[in-house]
Scaffold this motif. Structure first.
Motif: not given
Length: 587
Positions: A173-177, A188-191, A428-429
């Motif tokens: 759930x906390x992957x950064x996309x 901030x980048x959303x998870x 995903x950067x």
């Protein structure tokens, strides 16, 4: 236009299968000449039914022939052990490199116990659907777990060779996309969880027109029909035969959109370039069937597993059983059919030494099983095979894809700390070149443990990355990690990394197979025919491609093909039942 209209009619019948009225494969054929061979049966579907139905053969039994298995990857290893299991022991594995395992490539980085997979890294295990909460095993991939159980038994569960599986975390759930997404109010980048809670943060569709949405819906009526996906999970081999009979190998996705559905060029391109497939069958079995991520728009969620300690443990477990008939560092350069006294044998050639000191060596075998990808056989001097098989193996024939991986070692697992800790999955950067950054699924939340972040990129990007030096590639990945997680992570980077771009690997020069339209129906039957006493196996010869189970299926098929050609029907049926028995249905 008539061809596309015919395909359209077939697809109309195809898209709404019913579990209460299951789709069956074409009827099993049988040999009429008393000499049943694998080519007599349905190569595109349930060939194993035909083998199970054999009750005799007029081919004289030849149990003592000599067999060369060229290639010590999983296909070659499994074929050898399968033959051994039915009493055929006169084989030799000839491997060009200094190791077994082929495209299994586990690396321990920086002298630590942190392991990175430069080759395969996960196995689909089962899937749970939202509609009825039912769970379905990916039955063809069960062959890999069956193999591991067999090897563990043969090795008496010796811890040195034991193969164990652990859960692979495909998503967290906390992957950064970051790529193509919105940003939270604080910048901030959303998870992944943020995007599921607020879809406006997600990646926008390339187009929003009614035409785009209607065409996409038509694609989903082919690719994402739940009953059909369940049927594939239950018996991918029969479903392959059905898909071929219904025209799904005859027209590309682009051609269907343009010529049957009359979509515009813009809509066709937008939908096609948003995936990495051209052929309906491949996208249906891979993206649609396996890529069930549990998201709001998904039919369900796939559960995955990986090998504890890395996939090399699976190939290494063969070593106690093949080492006495294994030759390493021998690169075959030529195969000649040798005719004498009305029989055919195969002569393999290789070089030893180099320059003025180079000498040619040969060895004759009754049969050769070629267990290396066509990207390697193209460099060999081979005899003239049939037109179809020659084209399949040529540079103009079966297509292959590549991939690159870079794993960077950090002193600590900073991503597992803080307000939004990440355990497994991938981020995903913003960098499209870097693509995806995978986090380890083992040693989670262990105090003081170092960790790896692995960049994985396939397709055209990986082809371009071969122009990078190792250091350039590692720095690009490091920058992408810092962009996601903050500049402070640079101080935690140890400077240790592993990199592998598969186009640069001298023993494969590829990652996996990606057939084009018409190539399934045309090429696969040619692999079921033995020419010049030579049989071709490997994941590239299986209908599913690019997975370990594809390699194992090809091993069963190749071993059974050889045994039938030697008149060893009982042995062929025994192997067939042991490995393909879960799908055999002669009713």
């Amino acid at each position: 236009m008539a061809k596309f209209q015919a395909v359209g009619l077939l697809l109309a019948a195809f898209v709404c299968p019913s579990l209460s009225n299951p789709i069956h494969a074409p009827n099993v054929t049988s040999s009429q000449n008393g000499k049943p061979l694998l080519e007599d049966f349905d190569a595109l579907g349930a060939w194993f039914d035909g083998v199970a139905a054999i009750n005799h053969s007029s081919i004289p039994r030849q149990p003592n022939v000599s067999i060369a298995i060229v290639g010590g990857g999983i296909s070659g290893l499994a074929t050898a052990l399968m033959l051994d299991s039915v009493g055929i022991h006169n084989w030799e594995i000839i491997e060009a490199s200094e190791r077994v395992g082929g495209r299994f490539r586990t690396k321990y980085v920086g002298g630590t116990q942190e392991w990175a997979e430069m080759g395969p890294m996960r196995l689909p295990y089962n899937v749970t659907y939202r509609s009825d909460n039912s769970t379905h095993v990916y039955s063809d991939h069960q062959m890999v777990f069956q193999l591991a159980d067999w090897l563990n038994d043969l090795n008496h569960n010796d811890s040195h060779w034991k193969v164990d599986f652990i859960p692979w975390i495909q998503h967290h759930p906390n992957e950064l996309l970051a790529r193509g997404t919105g940003r939270l109010p604080d910048g901030r980048v959303p998870t992944r969880a943020d995007i599921q809670a607020n879809s406006s943060l997600g990646t926008a569709a390339p187009l929003t027109s009614t035409e785009y949405n209607d065409t996409k819906a038509k694609m989903n009526q082919i690719l994402k029909v739940e009953n059909r996906l369940k049927a594939i999970q239950r018996d991918v081999w029969r479903q392959h035969g059905v898909a071929m009979a219904e025209g799904l190998d005859d027209v590309s996705e682009q051609a269907m959109m343009r010529l049957e559905w009359h979509a515009s060029e813009n809509v066709t391109d937008a939908i096609w370039t948003n995936t990495d497939y051209d052929v309906f069958w491949d996208e249906m079995t891979h993206n649609s069937n396996l890529g069930l991520d549990g998201g709001s728009g998904s039919l369900g969620e796939t559960q995955w597993k990986c090998v504890d300690g890395g996939f090399n443990r699976l190939s290494d477990a063969f070593i106690p059983h093949v080492s006495d008939r294994l030759t390493l560092n021998r690169k075959i350069t030529k195969l000649d059919p040798i005719e004498a006294n009305g029989t055919t044998r195969t002569r393999l050639s290789w070089y030893e030494g180099s320059g003025k000191n180079r000498t040619t060596h040969t060895k004759d075998f009754d049969y050769t099983i070629m267990a290396v990808p066509f990207t390697m056989t193209r460099f060999m001097d081979l005899p003239s095979f049939s037109s179809v098989l020659s084209r399949a193996s040529s540079e103009a024939g079966l297509r292959f894809k590549s991939a690159c991986k870079v794993s960077l070692l950090f002193e600590e697992r900073f991503w597992e700390k803080g307000e939004r800790p990440i355990f497994g999955g991938y981020s995903q950067p913003e960098s499209a070149a870097v693509g995806a950054l995978y986090y380890p699924v083992y040693g989670l939340n262990e105090t003081g443990r170092p960790g790896l972040i692995t960049h994985y990129r396939g397709g055209d990007w990986s082809d371009r990355f071969v122009s990078f030096s190792d250091e350039q590639h590692a720095e690009l990945v490091l920058d992408a990690i810092a962009d996601l997680h903050g500049e402070e992570v640079l101080d935690l980077y140890t400077g240790d990394f592993e990199r592998l771009c598969w186009l640069q690997d001298e023993h494969t020069a590829t990652s996996w197979t990606r057939p084009d339209i018409e190539q399934h129906k045309l090429y696969i039957p040619s692999y079921h025919k033995t020419e010049h006493n030579t049989i071709f196996i490997g994941e590239h010869t299986a209908p599913t491609h690019a997975w370990v189970s594809s390699s194992l299926h090809s091993s069963v098929r190749g071993a059974v093909q050889l045994l039938l050609g030697l008149g060893l029907v009982d042995e062929a049926k025994e192997l067939n039942q042991r490995w393909m028995g879960r799908w055999i249905d002669l009713e």
